[in-house]
Design a protein around this motif. Structure first.
Motif, PDB file in Angstrom:
ATOM      1  N   MET A  90       0.859  -1.173   0.000  1.00  0.00           N
ATOM      2  CA  MET A  90       0.000   0.000   0.000  1.00  0.00           C
ATOM      3  C   MET A  90       0.905   1.235   0.000  1.00  0.00           C
ATOM      4  N   ASN A  91       0.620   2.148  -0.900  1.00  0.00           N
ATOM      5  CA  ASN A  91       1.485   3.327  -0.973  1.00  0.00           C
ATOM      6  C   ASN A  91       1.003   4.449  -0.049  1.00  0.00           C
ATOM      7  N   LYS A  92       1.824   5.467   0.044  1.00  0.00           N
ATOM      8  CA  LYS A  92       1.580   6.596   0.949  1.00  0.00           C
ATOM      9  C   LYS A  92       0.245   7.284   0.680  1.00  0.00           C
ATOM     10  N   ASN A  93      -0.135   7.395  -0.575  1.00  0.00           N
ATOM     11  CA  ASN A  93      -1.382   8.093  -0.900  1.00  0.00           C
ATOM     12  C   ASN A  93      -2.600   7.350  -0.369  1.00  0.00           C
ATOM     13  N   TRP A  94      -2.596   6.024  -0.435  1.00  0.00           N
ATOM     14  CA  TRP A  94      -3.719   5.259   0.110  1.00  0.00           C
ATOM     15  C   TRP A  94      -3.735   5.335   1.633  1.00  0.00           C
ATOM     16  N   ILE A  95      -2.580   5.353   2.247  1.00  0.00           N
ATOM     17  CA  ILE A  95      -2.525   5.536   3.698  1.00  0.00           C
ATOM     18  C   ILE A  95      -3.144   6.886   4.070  1.00  0.00           C
ATOM     19  N   ASN A  96      -2.867   7.916   3.263  1.00  0.00           N
ATOM     20  CA  ASN A  96      -3.466   9.234   3.503  1.00  0.00           C
ATOM     21  C   ASN A  96      -4.987   9.197   3.392  1.00  0.00           C
ATOM     22  N   VAL A  97      -5.521   8.395   2.472  1.00  0.00           N
ATOM     23  CA  VAL A  97      -6.976   8.265   2.354  1.00  0.00           C
ATOM     24  C   VAL A  97      -7.544   7.672   3.647  1.00  0.00           C
ATOM     25  N   PHE A  98      -6.877   6.664   4.195  1.00  0.00           N
ATOM     26  CA  PHE A  98      -7.335   6.056   5.448  1.00  0.00           C
ATOM     27  C   PHE A  98      -7.259   7.050   6.609  1.00  0.00           C
ATOM     28  N   ILE A  99      -6.196   7.850   6.647  1.00  0.00           N
ATOM     29  CA  ILE A  99      -6.068   8.871   7.696  1.00  0.00           C
ATOM     30  C   ILE A  99      -7.173   9.921   7.539  1.00  0.00           C
ATOM     31  N   ALA A 100      -7.440  10.330   6.301  1.00  0.00           N
ATOM     32  CA  ALA A 100      -8.516  11.302   6.055  1.00  0.00           C
ATOM     33  C   ALA A 100      -9.863  10.742   6.514  1.00  0.00           C
TER      34      ALA A 100
ATOM     35  N   ARG B   3      -4.955  14.003  -5.814  1.00  0.00           N
ATOM     36  CA  ARG B   3      -4.067  14.520  -6.861  1.00  0.00           C
ATOM     37  C   ARG B   3      -3.201  13.435  -7.469  1.00  0.00           C
ATOM     38  N   LYS B   4      -2.986  12.351  -6.729  1.00  0.00           N
ATOM     39  CA  LYS B   4      -2.117  11.264  -7.196  1.00  0.00           C
ATOM     40  C   LYS B   4      -2.884   9.999  -7.547  1.00  0.00           C
ATOM     41  N   LEU B   5      -4.100   9.869  -7.051  1.00  0.00           N
ATOM     42  CA  LEU B   5      -4.915   8.670  -7.263  1.00  0.00           C
ATOM     43  C   LEU B   5      -6.202   9.058  -7.978  1.00  0.00           C
ATOM     44  N   PRO B   6      -6.889   8.081  -8.568  1.00  0.00           N
ATOM     45  CA  PRO B   6      -8.170   8.393  -9.219  1.00  0.00           C
ATOM     46  C   PRO B   6      -9.171   8.968  -8.213  1.00  0.00           C
ATOM     47  N   VAL B   7      -9.619  10.170  -8.478  1.00  0.00           N
ATOM     48  CA  VAL B   7     -10.412  10.921  -7.503  1.00  0.00           C
ATOM     49  C   VAL B   7     -11.734  10.224  -7.177  1.00  0.00           C
ATOM     50  N   GLY B   8     -12.375   9.587  -8.115  1.00  0.00           N
ATOM     51  CA  GLY B   8     -13.634   8.898  -7.840  1.00  0.00           C
ATOM     52  C   GLY B   8     -13.458   7.764  -6.854  1.00  0.00           C
TER      53      GLY B   8
ATOM     54  N   THR C 171      -8.231  -0.731  -8.602  1.00  0.00           N
ATOM     55  CA  THR C 171      -7.833   0.581  -9.098  1.00  0.00           C
ATOM     56  C   THR C 171      -6.337   0.630  -9.350  1.00  0.00           C
ATOM     57  N   THR C 172      -5.986   1.090 -10.539  1.00  0.00           N
ATOM     58  CA  THR C 172      -4.573   1.322 -10.843  1.00  0.00           C
ATOM     59  C   THR C 172      -4.369   2.814 -11.045  1.00  0.00           C
ATOM     60  N   ASP C 173      -3.167   3.259 -10.772  1.00  0.00           N
ATOM     61  CA  ASP C 173      -2.826   4.659 -10.972  1.00  0.00           C
ATOM     62  C   ASP C 173      -2.517   4.828 -12.451  1.00  0.00           C
ATOM     63  N   VAL C 174      -3.462   5.398 -13.199  1.00  0.00           N
ATOM     64  CA  VAL C 174      -3.320   5.510 -14.649  1.00  0.00           C
ATOM     65  C   VAL C 174      -2.194   6.445 -15.042  1.00  0.00           C
ATOM     66  N   ARG C 175      -1.810   7.349 -14.166  1.00  0.00           N
ATOM     67  CA  ARG C 175      -0.726   8.284 -14.488  1.00  0.00           C
ATOM     68  C   ARG C 175       0.624   7.598 -14.529  1.00  0.00           C
ATOM     69  N   LYS C 176       0.755   6.569 -13.697  1.00  0.00           N
ATOM     70  CA  LYS C 176       2.027   5.868 -13.647  1.00  0.00           C
ATOM     71  C   LYS C 176       1.938   4.453 -14.190  1.00  0.00           C
ATOM     72  N   GLY C 177       0.689   3.937 -14.357  1.00  0.00           N
ATOM     73  CA  GLY C 177       0.499   2.591 -14.834  1.00  0.00           C
ATOM     74  C   GLY C 177       0.887   1.544 -13.804  1.00  0.00           C
ATOM     75  N   VAL C 178       0.866   1.927 -12.534  1.00  0.00           N
ATOM     76  CA  VAL C 178       1.276   1.023 -11.466  1.00  0.00           C
ATOM     77  C   VAL C 178       0.114   0.838 -10.532  1.00  0.00           C
ATOM     78  N   ASP C 179      -0.047  -0.377  -9.986  1.00  0.00           N
ATOM     79  CA  ASP C 179      -1.101  -0.593  -8.992  1.00  0.00           C
ATOM     80  C   ASP C 179      -0.847   0.305  -7.805  1.00  0.00           C
ATOM     81  N   SER C 180      -1.912   0.920  -7.304  1.00  0.00           N
ATOM     82  CA  SER C 180      -1.784   1.861  -6.176  1.00  0.00           C
ATOM     83  C   SER C 180      -2.285   1.228  -4.919  1.00  0.00           C
TER      84      SER C 180
END
Length: 112
Positions: free
Chosen positions: A1-11, A50-55, A103-112
């Motif tokens: 799990m990357n930092k951005n998903w951890i931020n979603v959980f914190i939010a 800003r880094k992950l698919p907003v929906g 969900t994959t991060d389409v900007r980087k093409g990597v699983d998020s």
């Protein structure tokens, strides 16, 4: 799990605080805590979006916040436990986890 998903959980955790605050705040300090939780929650969610698919970010944020709020009300405030409510929370969490997993991060093409 990357930092951005951890931020979603914190939010989502801060969302639980402010939603409970909207119902239970009755002093200047509890209202201040509620407002601060709203600001932190939305700021962290917006930064993750800003880094992950907003929906998907928003769906996970709201789903976890909803489940956490209902569970907190049962544990801390004596809300009656209903099997139907627990089952629906489980279904909600399965959907949230499923969204995150597919969900994959389409900007980087990597699983998020």
């Amino acid at each position: 799990m990357n930092k951005n998903w951890i931020n979603v959980f914190i939010a989502a955790l801060f969302e639980i605080f402010w939603v409970i605050g909207l119902k239970h705040a009755d002093t200047l300090w509890t209202w201040a805590g509620t407002v601060i939780s709203i600001i932190i929650s939305f700021y962290i969610m917006i930064m993750a979006g800003r880094k992950l698919p907003v929906g998907t970010v928003y769906a996970v944020f709201v789903g976890l916040g909803t489940a956490g709020t209902v569970i907190s009300e049962i544990i801390f405030f004596g809300e009656p436990i209903k099997i139907s409510k627990i089952l629906l929370i489980i279904v909600l969490l399965i959907g949230v986890i499923g969204l995150k997993l597919v969900t994959t991060d389409v900007r980087k093409g990597v699983d998020s």
